[in-house]
Each structure stands twice: as structure tokens, then as C-alpha cells.
Design a protein around this motif. Structure first.
Motif, short mmCIF file in Angstrom:
data_model
loop_
_atom_site.label_atom_id
_atom_site.label_comp_id
_atom_site.label_asym_id
_atom_site.label_seq_id
_atom_site.Cartn_x
_atom_site.Cartn_y
_atom_site.Cartn_z
N LEU A 22 -37.65 -35.63 19.77
CA LEU A 22 -36.56 -34.87 20.32
C LEU A 22 -36.92 -34.12 21.52
N SER A 23 -38.24 -34.04 21.89
CA SER A 23 -38.53 -33.39 23.04
C SER A 23 -38.37 -34.21 24.25
N SER A 24 -38.07 -35.41 24.08
CA SER A 24 -37.83 -36.37 25.21
C SER A 24 -36.34 -36.28 25.68
N SER A 25 -35.54 -35.60 24.84
CA SER A 25 -34.16 -35.33 25.65
C SER A 25 -33.96 -34.03 25.50
N PRO A 26 -33.40 -33.35 26.53
CA PRO A 26 -33.23 -32.05 26.97
C PRO A 26 -31.90 -31.63 26.20
N ARG A 27 -31.14 -32.73 25.77
CA ARG A 27 -29.89 -32.08 24.91
C ARG A 27 -30.01 -31.84 23.53
N HIS A 28 -31.19 -32.22 23.31
CA HIS A 28 -31.56 -31.99 21.64
C HIS A 28 -32.46 -30.95 21.29
N MET A 94 -26.62 -40.09 -1.53
CA MET A 94 -26.59 -38.97 -0.06
C MET A 94 -25.21 -39.05 0.40
N MET A 95 -24.69 -40.44 0.65
CA MET A 95 -23.30 -40.11 1.56
C MET A 95 -22.09 -39.56 0.67
N ARG A 96 -22.17 -39.78 -0.97
CA ARG A 96 -21.33 -39.29 -1.64
C ARG A 96 -21.48 -37.72 -1.60
N ASN A 97 -22.62 -37.03 -1.32
CA ASN A 97 -22.97 -35.75 -1.37
C ASN A 97 -22.77 -34.90 -0.07
N GLY A 98 -22.26 -35.81 0.82
CA GLY A 98 -21.98 -35.28 2.24
C GLY A 98 -22.65 -35.85 3.28
N ALA A 99 -23.71 -36.57 3.19
CA ALA A 99 -24.60 -37.00 4.52
C ALA A 99 -23.77 -37.85 5.37
N LEU A 100 -23.96 -37.74 6.52
CA LEU A 100 -23.36 -38.60 7.63
C LEU A 100 -24.17 -39.58 7.85
N GLY A 101 -25.66 -39.61 7.81
CA GLY A 101 -26.35 -40.52 8.24
C GLY A 101 -27.62 -40.84 7.28
N TYR A 102 -28.22 -42.05 7.61
CA TYR A 102 -29.43 -42.30 6.55
C TYR A 102 -30.37 -42.83 7.33
N LEU A 103 -31.38 -42.42 7.63
CA LEU A 103 -32.52 -42.85 8.45
C LEU A 103 -33.94 -43.07 7.70
N LEU A 104 -34.69 -44.08 7.94
CA LEU A 104 -35.97 -44.12 7.29
C LEU A 104 -37.03 -43.47 8.27
N LYS A 105 -38.12 -42.91 7.89
CA LYS A 105 -39.23 -42.18 8.68
C LYS A 105 -39.65 -43.06 9.48
N SER A 106 -39.53 -44.36 9.44
CA SER A 106 -40.29 -45.34 10.43
C SER A 106 -39.54 -45.62 11.78
N THR A 107 -38.13 -44.72 11.74
CA THR A 107 -37.33 -44.89 12.96
C THR A 107 -37.85 -44.91 14.08
N ASP A 108 -37.33 -45.54 15.20
CA ASP A 108 -37.69 -45.50 16.60
C ASP A 108 -36.94 -44.25 17.23
N PRO A 109 -37.38 -43.52 18.37
CA PRO A 109 -36.78 -42.57 18.98
C PRO A 109 -35.23 -42.70 19.43
N GLU A 110 -35.22 -43.99 19.83
CA GLU A 110 -33.78 -44.43 20.40
C GLU A 110 -32.79 -44.44 19.18
N SER A 111 -33.08 -44.80 17.93
CA SER A 111 -32.35 -44.94 16.65
C SER A 111 -32.00 -43.20 16.17
N LEU A 112 -33.01 -42.43 16.18
CA LEU A 112 -33.09 -41.12 16.10
C LEU A 112 -32.15 -40.46 16.75
N LEU A 113 -32.19 -40.67 17.86
CA LEU A 113 -31.13 -39.69 18.80
C LEU A 113 -29.91 -40.38 18.83
N SER A 114 -29.61 -41.65 18.55
CA SER A 114 -28.50 -41.99 18.30
C SER A 114 -27.82 -41.72 17.06
N ALA A 115 -28.53 -41.58 15.91
CA ALA A 115 -27.98 -41.07 14.84
C ALA A 115 -27.61 -39.80 14.82
#
Length: 212
Positions: A22-28, A94-115
């Protein structure tokens, strides 16, 4: 526009890794980190983030149920599930309970920020591997990667007593069955859930909604 983010995870290594991404993006902007469900709810009372990265297995809380509670109490908080679980059963819950996204902990920075960006805009985001698995299930018309576990009534009774810290002997006496029968049922339960350790077994059973 700046996006305020909260993280709830009981592994400092994961939190530190996410914080670095997250620190790589000043927006987040990361506004809080919580290691438990209780700490998370306290943090939300102080300042609700725009997007919350929520581990679905916290030491004191079931993330699936917690997601529903947060969605009800803080409807403006967009929740993204964060987990090592690749079973699509968890995605649906999770989606039924209101989550908008689902990420694995092995995700890369680009996918994290996109999500995070998509969730902030009210759009859903699924990890690419899980997206393929979900599509595969829809095409085949059956659940492939997350076969629902079916416990018998007796297995459910025994699992509930195990969760209440009853010994095999106590369970046998309480249910008027032999010690051997209890041991057989325990073996069947561990095989169905594919978990050998009792602590993990109970946690998994609660996460799947097999016991309360």
C-alpha cells in the motif's frame, strides 16, 4: 481521491507485507491494523475505513459472520476477504454476507490495489484463480473445488461436544454409545474435513457452518 483502508489479520508478516504494498501508492492510506475481531470492532467505532481487508479466520472470530455484522453496522465499508482458502464455498459465503472482493494472501501488489479500487467504486473483484474456478463450476453445473461436507446427525452431535471440550469417554457416556464408536465417528469427521488436529477441526467446522 484518497482511499482509507483498514486491515484485520492475525499474522504480522501478512500485515507488514500488505502495508508495504500500500505504501507504494499515495492514494491508498492505511488507517488501522487489527489482529483480532474485537480489536477490529473497536477500530471501526473510532474510524470506519472506505475499504476493509478482512481475514476470514481471526483467532477470536469467524470472518464470515464478522463480514455480515460489519456489512449491517457499517454499510459504507467495502469488505474484501483476505485468506489462504481457495475453496469457492468460502467465496460464496463471504459474498452473500456483503463482501465485494475475495483475495488470496499470495496476491501481488497490482491485484491488491486493483481490488481495493474496484471495491471502493462498488464493483466486485475476485482473485483470478478463483474467478476461473467459479466459472468452471457454473459451466459444469456442479461444485468441483468446494464439495460441501455432509455430516451425519451423530457426527454433528459428537463434533459439538468436541467443541465443548468433552473427552471421548465423556462423549460416550453422554450419548450412551461405546468409546470405540466415538473414536470411529471422530475419525470419519477428520477425514471428511481433511484436518487431523482438534483445534483446527473445530475452527474449520465452525467456519463451514457445521456447528455453532
Amino acid at each position: 481521491m484518497e482511499i482509507r483502508i483498514g486491515i484485520a489479520d492475525d499474522h504480522l508478516l501478512i500485515i507488514n507485507g500488505l502495508e508495504t504494498m500500500l505504501s507504494s501508492s499515495p492514494r491508498h492510506q492505511l488507517i488501522f491494523k487489527a489482529l483480532t475481531g474485537a480489536a477490529l470492532m473497536e477500530a471501526l467505532e473510532q474510524e470506519a475505513p472506505d475499504v476493509l481487508l478482512l481475514d476470514i479466520q481471526l483467532p477470536d472470530a469467524n470472518g464470515v459472520d464478522l463480514c455480515k455484522q460489519i456489512s449491517d453496522q457499517y454499510p459504507d465499508v467495502r469488505v474484501i476477504a483476505l485468506t489462504n482458502h481457495e475453496e469457492t464455498m468460502y467465496v460464496r459465503k463471504m459474498m452473500r454476507n456483503g463482501a465485494l472482493g475475495y483475495l488470496l494472501k499470495s496476491t501481488d501488489p497490482e491485484s491488491l490495489l486493483s481490488a481495493i479500487d474496484k471495491a471502493y467504486d462498488g464493483e466486485e473483484y475476485l482473485d483470478k484463480r478463483l474467478e476461473k474456478a467459479m466459472l468452471s463450476e457454473m459451466i459444469m453445473g456442479k461444485r468441483q473445488s468446494s464439495r460441501e461436507v455432509q455430516l451425519t446427525k451423530r457426527e454433528t452431535e459428537i463434533l459439538t461436544l468436541i467443541a465443548s471440550e468433552h473427552t471421548n469417554q465423556q462423549i460416550a457416556e453422554k450419548l450412551f454409545i461405546s468409546l470405540r464408536t466415538v473414536e470411529c465417528h471422530r475419525l470419519n469427521i477428520t477425514q471428511k474435513l481433511n484436518i487431523k488436529h482438534m483445534a483446527g477441526l473445530v475452527k474449520e467446522a465452525m467456519m463451514r457452518g457445521l456447528i455453532k
